[in-house]
Structure formats: structure tokens, C-alpha cells
Write a protein that holds these residues in place. Sequence first.
Motif, PDB file in Angstrom:
ATOM      1  N   THR A  82       0.818  -1.217   0.000  1.00 18.87           N
ATOM      2  CA  THR A  82       0.000   0.000   0.000  1.00 18.87           C
ATOM      3  C   THR A  82       0.853   1.269   0.000  1.00 18.87           C
ATOM      4  O   THR A  82       0.392   2.314  -0.464  1.00 18.87           O
ATOM      5  CB  THR A  82      -0.953   0.010   1.208  1.00 18.87           C
ATOM      6  OG1 THR A  82      -0.200  -0.107   2.422  1.00 18.87           O
ATOM      7  CG2 THR A  82      -1.958  -1.141   1.120  1.00 18.87           C
ATOM      8  N   LEU A 115      -6.813  10.832   0.180  1.00 14.72           N
ATOM      9  CA  LEU A 115      -6.888   9.676  -0.708  1.00 14.72           C
ATOM     10  C   LEU A 115      -5.612   8.843  -0.616  1.00 14.72           C
ATOM     11  O   LEU A 115      -5.670   7.615  -0.448  1.00 14.72           O
ATOM     12  CB  LEU A 115      -7.129  10.122  -2.146  1.00 14.72           C
ATOM     13  CG  LEU A 115      -7.128   9.011  -3.193  1.00 14.72           C
ATOM     14  CD1 LEU A 115      -8.277   8.038  -2.949  1.00 14.72           C
ATOM     15  CD2 LEU A 115      -7.205   9.605  -4.591  1.00 14.72           C
ATOM     16  N   ASP A 118      -5.510   7.104   2.737  1.00 14.62           N
ATOM     17  CA  ASP A 118      -6.453   5.980   2.787  1.00 14.62           C
ATOM     18  C   ASP A 118      -5.915   4.766   2.035  1.00 14.62           C
ATOM     19  O   ASP A 118      -6.053   3.634   2.493  1.00 14.62           O
ATOM     20  CB  ASP A 118      -7.813   6.388   2.216  1.00 14.62           C
ATOM     21  CG  ASP A 118      -8.628   7.255   3.173  1.00 14.62           C
ATOM     22  OD1 ASP A 118      -8.245   7.364   4.359  1.00 14.62           O
ATOM     23  OD2 ASP A 118      -9.646   7.827   2.731  1.00 14.62           O
ATOM     24  N   VAL A 119      -5.288   4.998   0.893  1.00 13.31           N
ATOM     25  CA  VAL A 119      -4.693   3.886   0.145  1.00 13.31           C
ATOM     26  C   VAL A 119      -3.562   3.270   0.965  1.00 13.31           C
ATOM     27  O   VAL A 119      -3.472   2.050   1.108  1.00 13.31           O
ATOM     28  CB  VAL A 119      -4.199   4.352  -1.247  1.00 13.31           C
ATOM     29  CG1 VAL A 119      -3.294   3.305  -1.886  1.00 13.31           C
ATOM     30  CG2 VAL A 119      -5.383   4.658  -2.148  1.00 13.31           C
ATOM     31  N   LYS A 123      -7.343   1.014   2.947  1.00 12.57           N
ATOM     32  CA  LYS A 123      -8.799   1.170   2.885  1.00 12.57           C
ATOM     33  C   LYS A 123      -9.363   0.829   1.505  1.00 12.57           C
ATOM     34  O   LYS A 123     -10.577   0.827   1.336  1.00 12.57           O
ATOM     35  CB  LYS A 123      -9.197   2.580   3.294  1.00 12.57           C
ATOM     36  CG  LYS A 123      -8.913   2.861   4.763  1.00 12.57           C
ATOM     37  CD  LYS A 123      -9.386   4.233   5.181  1.00 12.57           C
ATOM     38  CE  LYS A 123      -9.088   4.482   6.655  1.00 12.57           C
ATOM     39  NZ  LYS A 123      -9.542   5.813   7.071  1.00 12.57           N
ATOM     40  N   TYR A 124      -8.491   0.571   0.556  1.00 10.14           N
ATOM     41  CA  TYR A 124      -8.915   0.196  -0.799  1.00 10.14           C
ATOM     42  C   TYR A 124      -8.325  -1.170  -1.135  1.00 10.14           C
ATOM     43  O   TYR A 124      -7.166  -1.433  -0.817  1.00 10.14           O
ATOM     44  CB  TYR A 124      -8.423   1.215  -1.832  1.00 10.14           C
ATOM     45  CG  TYR A 124      -9.105   2.558  -1.744  1.00 10.14           C
ATOM     46  CD1 TYR A 124     -10.224   2.833  -2.520  1.00 10.14           C
ATOM     47  CD2 TYR A 124      -8.617   3.547  -0.897  1.00 10.14           C
ATOM     48  CE1 TYR A 124     -10.856   4.068  -2.455  1.00 10.14           C
ATOM     49  CE2 TYR A 124      -9.250   4.784  -0.816  1.00 10.14           C
ATOM     50  CZ  TYR A 124     -10.361   5.032  -1.596  1.00 10.14           C
ATOM     51  OH  TYR A 124     -10.983   6.251  -1.527  1.00 10.14           O
ATOM     52  N   SER A 125      -9.113  -2.002  -1.784  1.00 11.99           N
ATOM     53  CA  SER A 125      -8.580  -3.267  -2.284  1.00 11.99           C
ATOM     54  C   SER A 125      -7.602  -2.955  -3.419  1.00 11.99           C
ATOM     55  O   SER A 125      -7.575  -1.831  -3.936  1.00 11.99           O
ATOM     56  CB  SER A 125      -9.713  -4.155  -2.809  1.00 11.99           C
ATOM     57  OG  SER A 125     -10.239  -3.607  -4.011  1.00 11.99           O
ATOM     58  N   GLN A 128      -9.525  -1.830  -6.435  1.00 11.35           N
ATOM     59  CA  GLN A 128     -10.001  -0.451  -6.284  1.00 11.35           C
ATOM     60  C   GLN A 128      -8.858   0.542  -6.484  1.00 11.35           C
ATOM     61  O   GLN A 128      -9.024   1.571  -7.131  1.00 11.35           O
ATOM     62  CB  GLN A 128     -10.633  -0.254  -4.903  1.00 11.35           C
ATOM     63  CG  GLN A 128     -11.944  -0.963  -4.710  1.00 11.35           C
ATOM     64  CD  GLN A 128     -12.398  -0.927  -3.262  1.00 11.35           C
ATOM     65  OE1 GLN A 128     -11.594  -1.041  -2.331  1.00 11.35           O
ATOM     66  NE2 GLN A 128     -13.702  -0.767  -3.082  1.00 11.35           N
ATOM     67  N   PHE A 129      -7.704   0.210  -5.908  1.00 12.41           N
ATOM     68  CA  PHE A 129      -6.531   1.067  -6.105  1.00 12.41           C
ATOM     69  C   PHE A 129      -6.192   1.178  -7.583  1.00 12.41           C
ATOM     70  O   PHE A 129      -5.932   2.267  -8.093  1.00 12.41           O
ATOM     71  CB  PHE A 129      -5.317   0.543  -5.326  1.00 12.41           C
ATOM     72  CG  PHE A 129      -4.032   0.989  -5.942  1.00 12.41           C
ATOM     73  CD1 PHE A 129      -3.636   2.317  -5.862  1.00 12.41           C
ATOM     74  CD2 PHE A 129      -3.250   0.107  -6.679  1.00 12.41           C
ATOM     75  CE1 PHE A 129      -2.471   2.749  -6.492  1.00 12.41           C
ATOM     76  CE2 PHE A 129      -2.094   0.529  -7.305  1.00 12.41           C
ATOM     77  CZ  PHE A 129      -1.704   1.854  -7.206  1.00 12.41           C
ATOM     78  N   LEU A 132      -8.416   3.563  -9.281  1.00 10.40           N
ATOM     79  CA  LEU A 132      -8.026   4.938  -8.932  1.00 10.40           C
ATOM     80  C   LEU A 132      -6.777   5.357  -9.710  1.00 10.40           C
ATOM     81  O   LEU A 132      -6.707   6.468 -10.242  1.00 10.40           O
ATOM     82  CB  LEU A 132      -7.733   5.051  -7.432  1.00 10.40           C
ATOM     83  CG  LEU A 132      -8.904   5.053  -6.479  1.00 10.40           C
ATOM     84  CD1 LEU A 132      -8.407   4.920  -5.038  1.00 10.40           C
ATOM     85  CD2 LEU A 132      -9.710   6.333  -6.647  1.00 10.40           C
TER      86      LEU A 132
END
Length: 181
Positions: A82, A115, A118-119, A123-125, A128-129, A132
Motif C-alpha cells: 500500500t 486519498l 487511505d490507500v 482502505k482500498y482493495s 479499487q486502487f 483509482l
Amino acid sequence: LNGNPNLLELLWLPKEFKVVTTWYWDELLKYRDGFLSKRLIQAYHGYIKGQMTRMDNAKDKLPREGRNPKRADLEAKFGYDTKHASHVLRLCIQGTQLTLHQSMNVGLQHEDKLLCLDVKLGKYSYDQFKQLADEKIAKFREAEAVTKLPDTPDYNTINRCVTDLVFNHLCMVRSCNYDPK
């Protein structure tokens, strides 16, 4: 001169983030716009692609032997690095800023900072990343199409910078009065 993201970031680092500064650094900053060119676009994309490739290659090989323990923990907990992912988004955002505005906010705007954080906090799979990242890369590509960056750095400005810094240093060492203006 080739648009290295790590070096360009230093040229836009706000004063409150600096631990030490010198007269030479302050003088160099006066010439920072001369270092900007379309070369930074490819440099940023190269860093972004490199980070994405490392994450994609590592994702199928978790856990990785000999990995930095903190990074290995991130990979084990979230299924991907991450921290690398947050860097990808930051590079996209800052590359877009430089490409569009010939300036960057190193600390990022509030929503961009949140953002990236959070990444980094998972907080994002990974999927999802990646979505983004694809969106941010697309915005960066749009910025390329309308950039006003010159094709190459301003070598006259950079040469003047180097000359002024060297002459001023020599004059300080020799206690002479040199005014490059």
C-alpha cells in the motif's frame, strides 16, 4: 534536467518542511522553473509504471523473502504494498500539477492527501486502487495534451544559475564583491 520526480519535488518543497536551508539553496530556487520541461512527463510516467510493475509482479509472489519487514507486513495484511500504491497516486497528482501549472503542491491538497493516506492505510482493495490509479493516469495524460511546458529545460537559465552560484561561492571564499546582476 531529465525531470526526476525526487529532485523536482525538492525544488517545490515548502519552507515549513525544510530542516536546513542555505543561501545556495535559496538562490537555486529562484531558477527552478528553468528545470521544467516535457521531459518530466516521461520521467513521472516511468516512475509510475515502475511502481505498478513491481506491485503487479509482487502480488503473485506474496510473501516475498528478504522483504523490508514493514513492507512485508503491508503486503501480508492488504495483499499488496500500500505504500507503493500511495506513491503511485502521489506521482500522478504531482506530475499532473507540474504538467498543467508548472508548479506542485508537495504536501498535496487536502482531498488528495486523504486519498493517498487511505490507500496507504489499506482502505482500498488492490482492484479499487488500480481503478483509482488508472483514473489519475488518465488525468495526467489529459494534462500532457494541453501542457505549456517547453520541450527541453531552459539551459540559458540553468547556466546562469550555475554561473551565479559558483561566482558567488568563490567571492564568499575570497571575500570579494561580485554582483551577477
